[in-house]
Design an enzyme around this catalytic site. Structure first.
Site, PDB file in Angstrom:
ATOM      1  N   CYS A 153       9.398  -3.395   5.244  1.00  0.00           N
ATOM      2  CA  CYS A 153       8.541  -2.662   4.434  1.00  0.00           C
ATOM      3  C   CYS A 153       8.246  -1.400   5.233  1.00  0.00           C
ATOM      4  CB  CYS A 153       7.206  -3.414   4.373  1.00  0.00           C
ATOM      5  SG  CYS A 153       6.237  -4.006   5.895  1.00  0.00           S
ATOM      6  N   ASP A 204       8.835  -7.464   2.460  1.00  0.00           N
ATOM      7  CA  ASP A 204       9.701  -8.183   3.202  1.00  0.00           C
ATOM      8  C   ASP A 204       9.832  -7.557   4.574  1.00  0.00           C
ATOM      9  OD1 ASP A 204      11.088  -5.995   2.633  1.00  0.00           O
ATOM     10  OD2 ASP A 204      12.600  -6.730   1.267  1.00  0.00           O
ATOM     11  N   HIS A 264       2.512  -5.144   7.979  1.00  0.00           N
ATOM     12  CA  HIS A 264       2.607  -4.711   6.761  1.00  0.00           C
ATOM     13  C   HIS A 264       2.284  -3.199   6.303  1.00  0.00           C
ATOM     14  CE1 HIS A 264       3.969  -5.016   2.538  1.00  0.00           C
ATOM     15  NE2 HIS A 264       2.755  -4.367   2.132  1.00  0.00           N
TER      16      HIS A 264
END
Length: 275
Positions: free
Chosen positions: A52, A49, A262
Site C-alpha cells: 500500500c 495489502d 496502511h
C-alpha cells in the site's frame, strides 16, 4: 476482486464512518481528519495489502505528473539490472513476485522489462493534459494487476540501487543523509545485501515499508512524500516529510496514515489552499 484505489469519498464522511466512539484514540483521529479536511476535500482508500505504501505514492505521483523525471530519462536507466549484476553477484538472490527460484539471467531481463514499463507509463500519463483524462488513465492502470505489480517490482529495484549508491558514498567518506546511517545501523540491514535479503525481498509478501524505508523510496523516486500521521495529531510528527530536508525541486505527494502501516490518499485540494 478488490479495487486497488477506491473511488473518492468526502473526508469527514469517511472519518465519521470509521471513528464513531468517544475513546481518546477516536477523538484524536477525528481531529486529525479535520486538519486534513482544511486542505483536501476527499479521500481515496488504498487496497490494504503489503504494497500500500508503493501504491499510494505511485498513484499520487502519476496522477500529478506533467513530465518524465530526470532519472527516468537517462540513457542507462534500463541497463541498471545488468550493470548492478556485473558488480554484485548476490543480487542473483533477488526475489521476484510469485516467481521464486528464477535464474538471475532471466531475472535481469524481467526487471529490465519492469523498468521499461515504468518509464512508458510515466511518460504516457505525464503527457495527458486534461486532469479528468489523466485521472482516468491512472485509475485504469491501477486496475491492471499484472502491470501494477510489475511497477512495484521496478520501485523495489530502484530502492536497492539507491541503497547501494548511499552505502558506497558513505564508505568513501562522502556526506549522506541521516536516514542512510539509520538504514544500515539495523542488525538486519547492515549492508545492501542484507537489506535485500531481510527487507526488500519481503515487501509485498510478508511485510510493508518501515519508516526508514519510506525515506529510501522518496530518494529513489526523487519525490518528497508528505504524510499526515493521524495518530500523532497535535505533536511535531503529525505532518512528517520523507526526507525531512527535501531538495527544493522535488515534487511533493501527500498520503494519510492512521498507524504508519496502511496508507490512503487525500485528493481534491480545497480552493483556498490552491490560491
Amino acid at each position: 476482486y478488490k479495487l486497488s484505489v477506491s473511488p473518492e469519498m468526502d473526508i469527514m464522511e469517511y472519518c465519521r464512518k470509521e471513528w464513531r466512539g468517544n475513546t481518546p484514540a477516536a477523538k484524536r483521529m477525528r481531529k486529525g481528519y479535520e486538519a486534513v479536511a482544511q486542505k483536501f476535500a476527499s479521500i481515496r482508500r488504498i487496497r490494504g495489502d503489503n504494497y500500500c505504501a508503493f501504491r499510494a505514492t505511485l498513484f499520487q505521483a502519476l496522477s500529478q505528473a506533467t513530465q518524465l523525471p530526470r532519472w527516468l530519462q537517462s540513457e542507462d536507466f534500463t541497463m541498471l539490472p545488468e550493470n548492478l549484476l556485473s558488480k554484485y553477484d548476490w543480487i542473483k538472490q533477488w526475489q521476484l513476485r510469485q516467481k521464486p527460484g528464477k535464474r538471475m539471467g532471466e531475472i535481469s531481463d524481467e526487471i529490465k522489462e519492469y523498468l521499461i514499463l515504468l518509464r512508458k507509463k510515466w511518460k504516457n500519463i505525464s503527457e495527458i493534459k486534461g486532469p479528468l483524462e489523466k485521472q482516468e488513465a491512472c485509475d485504469k492502470l491501477f486496475k491492471n494487476e499484472e502491470e501494477e505489480y510489475s511497477l512495484y517490482e521496478a520501485l523495489k529495484f530502484l530502492m536497492l540501487n539507491t541503497a547501494i549508491e548511499l552505502y558506497n558514498a558513505d564508505k568513501s567518506g562522502k556526506r549522506v543523509p541521516v536516514f542512510s546511517w539509520l538504514l544500515f545501523a539495523r542488525d538486519t540491514s547492515s549492508n545492501p545485501c542484507q537489506l535485500m535479503h531481510n527487507h526488500l525481498n519481503h515487501i509485498g509478501h510478508s511485510g510493508g515499508l518501515e519508516q526508514v524505508e519510506m525515506f529510501l523510496l522518496a530518494y529513489a523516486l526523487q519525490y518528497t512524500i508528505q504524510v499526515y500521521r493521524l495518530y500523532k495529531y497535535s505533536t511535531d510528527e503529525f505532518i512528517t516529510l520523507y526526507p525531512n530536508d527535501p531538495e527544493e525541486d522535488w515534487p511533493v505527494v501527500t498520503l494519510i496514515t492512521e498507524d504508519d502501516r496502511h496508507y490512503n490518499i487525500p485528493v481534491r485540494m480545497c480552493q483556498e489552499t490552491m490560491l
